[in-house]
Design an enzyme around this catalytic site. Structure first.
Site, PDB file in Angstrom:
ATOM      1  N   HIS A  49     -36.711  -3.924  60.258  1.00 28.63           N
ATOM      2  CA  HIS A  49     -35.921  -3.028  58.579  1.00 28.63           C
ATOM      3  C   HIS A  49     -34.752  -3.509  58.841  1.00 28.63           C
ATOM      4  O   HIS A  49     -34.236  -3.631  59.737  1.00 28.63           O
ATOM      5  CB  HIS A  49     -36.539  -2.206  58.534  1.00 28.63           C
ATOM      6  CG  HIS A  49     -35.883  -0.319  59.539  1.00 28.63           C
ATOM      7  ND1 HIS A  49     -36.910   0.200  60.074  1.00 28.63           N
ATOM      8  CD2 HIS A  49     -34.842  -0.792  59.060  1.00 28.63           C
ATOM      9  CE1 HIS A  49     -35.197   0.817  60.199  1.00 28.63           C
ATOM     10  NE2 HIS A  49     -34.334   0.746  60.326  1.00 28.63           N
TER      11      HIS A  49
HETATM   12  P1  TYD Z   1     -38.973   4.747  60.685  1.00 34.87           P
HETATM   13  O1  TYD Z   1     -37.313   4.372  59.945  1.00 34.87           O
HETATM   14  O2  TYD Z   1     -39.641   2.987  59.665  1.00 34.87           O
HETATM   15  O3  TYD Z   1     -38.210   4.150  62.014  1.00 34.87           O
HETATM   16  P2  TYD Z   1     -38.124   2.845  62.987  1.00 34.87           P
HETATM   17  O4  TYD Z   1     -37.141   2.461  62.494  1.00 34.87           O
HETATM   18  O5  TYD Z   1     -37.913   3.448  64.179  1.00 34.87           O
HETATM   19  O6  TYD Z   1     -39.394   2.325  63.578  1.00 34.87           O
HETATM   20  O7  TYD Z   1     -39.231   5.695  60.233  1.00 34.87           O
HETATM   21  C1  TYD Z   1     -40.400   6.394  60.395  1.00 34.87           C
HETATM   22  C2  TYD Z   1     -41.161   7.141  59.942  1.00 34.87           C
HETATM   23  O8  TYD Z   1     -39.849   8.741  59.394  1.00 34.87           O
HETATM   24  C3  TYD Z   1     -40.822   7.164  58.124  1.00 34.87           C
HETATM   25  O9  TYD Z   1     -42.359   7.294  57.601  1.00 34.87           O
HETATM   26  C4  TYD Z   1     -39.883   7.115  57.424  1.00 34.87           C
HETATM   27  C5  TYD Z   1     -39.429   8.303  58.297  1.00 34.87           C
HETATM   28  N1  TYD Z   1     -38.454   8.974  58.975  1.00 34.87           N
HETATM   29  C6  TYD Z   1     -37.146   9.977  57.685  1.00 34.87           C
HETATM   30  O10 TYD Z   1     -38.297  11.044  57.459  1.00 34.87           O
HETATM   31  N2  TYD Z   1     -36.144  10.892  57.969  1.00 34.87           N
HETATM   32  C7  TYD Z   1     -35.821   9.583  58.553  1.00 34.87           C
HETATM   33  O11 TYD Z   1     -34.017  10.299  58.735  1.00 34.87           O
HETATM   34  C8  TYD Z   1     -35.881   8.508  58.965  1.00 34.87           C
HETATM   35  C9  TYD Z   1     -35.165   7.761  59.859  1.00 34.87           C
HETATM   36  C10 TYD Z   1     -36.867   8.267  59.538  1.00 34.87           C
END
Ligand code: TYD
Length: 132
Positions: A49
């Protein structure tokens, strides 16, 4: 493109090392959120992302992992393997993280609170946004 590393001042003595991270000093924004990623299996790739406004600094406080960064025109890969430096990731940068060591703890300092509306999770949409 080049990865934007921030090298931290290390305070070391016979008792070990210490690094301090301070908003608007060695971290170039107001720190509103800190999260960390751990226990990532070696074969997992995550991220996929970009963010519309969020700025982040990623620090591998234990172990190591790799980043792919993509600004829509160029990509670069880099490895984080020390608590003594961080990777600055500005807005509109697509990122993927991979090759996590088993013991990796990846800490991320963020300029904004969590907001799903700030995410760009579709790569085609990302390329359209950065071409504007
Ligand atoms: P995501 O940002 O998609 O993780 P990555 O980029 O490492 O693959 O986040 C994973 C999950 O965690 C998603 O459901 C959103 C949640 N999340 C939060 O609730 N708070 C946060 O600060 C972050 C970064 C993610």
């Amino acid at each position: 493109m080049e990865p934007e590393f921030i090298y931290f001042n290390e305070i070391t003595d016979g008792r070990g090392g210490l690094v301090a991270l301070e908003q608007n000093r060695n971290i170039p924004f107001e720190i509103k959120r800190v999260y960390y990623i751990y226990g990532t299996p070696e074969n997992v790739r995550r991220g996929f992302h970009a963010h519309k406004a969020l700025q982040q600094v990623a620090v591998c406080v234990k172990g190591a992992c790799s980043f792919l960064l993509d600004n829509g025109r160029e990509t670069v890969d880099c490895r984080l393997d020390s608590p003594t430096y961080g990777l600055y990731i500005g807005n509109n940068i697509w990122r993927e993280m991979y090759d996590f060591t088993e013991d990796c703890v990846l800490m991320v300092l963020a300029s904004e609170l969590y907001d799903e509306a700030d995410y760009i999770r579709d790569y085609e949409k990302f390329t359209l946004i950065v071409q504007q």
